[in-house]
Design a protein around this motif. Structure first.
Motif, short mmCIF file in Angstrom:
data_model
loop_
_atom_site.label_atom_id
_atom_site.label_comp_id
_atom_site.label_asym_id
_atom_site.label_seq_id
_atom_site.Cartn_x
_atom_site.Cartn_y
_atom_site.Cartn_z
N ASP A 32 1.00 -1.09 0.13
CA ASP A 32 -0.22 -0.11 -0.25
C ASP A 32 0.60 1.25 -0.36
O ASP A 32 2.43 1.06 0.84
CB ASP A 32 -0.91 0.07 1.34
N ALA A 33 0.44 2.49 -0.23
CA ALA A 33 0.96 3.50 -0.73
C ALA A 33 0.44 5.04 0.09
O ALA A 33 -0.97 4.91 -0.53
CB ALA A 33 1.62 4.12 -1.89
N PRO A 72 -7.12 -1.25 7.56
CA PRO A 72 -7.46 -3.34 7.68
C PRO A 72 -7.32 -3.67 7.01
O PRO A 72 -8.11 -4.75 7.35
CB PRO A 72 -8.41 -2.24 8.68
N ASP A 73 -7.40 -3.08 5.14
CA ASP A 73 -7.13 -4.18 4.39
C ASP A 73 -7.00 -5.58 4.36
O ASP A 73 -5.67 -5.07 4.86
CB ASP A 73 -7.82 -3.64 2.90
N VAL A 74 -7.02 -6.66 4.49
CA VAL A 74 -6.21 -7.91 3.62
C VAL A 74 -6.18 -8.14 2.47
O VAL A 74 -6.85 -8.20 2.24
CB VAL A 74 -6.85 -9.34 4.66
N LYS A 75 -4.51 -8.41 2.22
CA LYS A 75 -5.02 -9.00 1.01
C LYS A 75 -4.20 -9.88 0.92
O LYS A 75 -3.01 -10.80 0.97
CB LYS A 75 -3.50 -7.88 -0.28
#
Length: 82
Positions: A32-33, A72-75
Motif C-alpha cells: 500500500d502507499a 485494515p484491508d487484508v490482501k
C-alpha cells in the motif's frame, strides 16, 4: 535453482516514497502507499478566476500522531519462486 548474488555494497542516497531496493528473487504483494495531504488552498482551474481578499490558513499541529492511517484491508496473496 537458487541464485548466487555477490556484490560489495549497495548505495542508496535519496530514499523516495513508494520505492524499494530489491536484490535477488522475491514475490512480495499487498503493498500500500498512503500519504497525508494538507493544503491551505487547493487547485484552481478555469479562466478569469479572482480571489479578492483571500486568506489561507492551515492548522496542522493539533493531532497527537501525525498522519495516523487506519488501513485494515487484508490482501490475500499466493506467490512462489521457481
Amino acid at each position: 535453482m537458487p541464485s548466487f548474488i555477490a556484490f560489495g555494497m549497495i548505495n542508496q542516497n535519496t530514499p523516495q516514497q513508494n520505492a524499494g531496493i530489491f536484490v535477488g528473487e522475491g514475490n512480495i504483494g499487498g503493498w500500500d502507499a498512503n500519504m497525508k495531504l494538507a493544503q491551505g488552498h487547493g487547485g484552481t482551474f478555469g479562466a478569469f478566476n479572482a480571489f479578492p481578499i483571500q486568506l489561507n490558513v492551515l492548522f496542522d499541529n493539533f493531532e497527537g500522531i501525525d498522519g495516523a492511517i487506519n488501513d485494515p484491508d487484508v490482501k490475500p496473496e499466493l506467490s512462489a519462486n521457481a
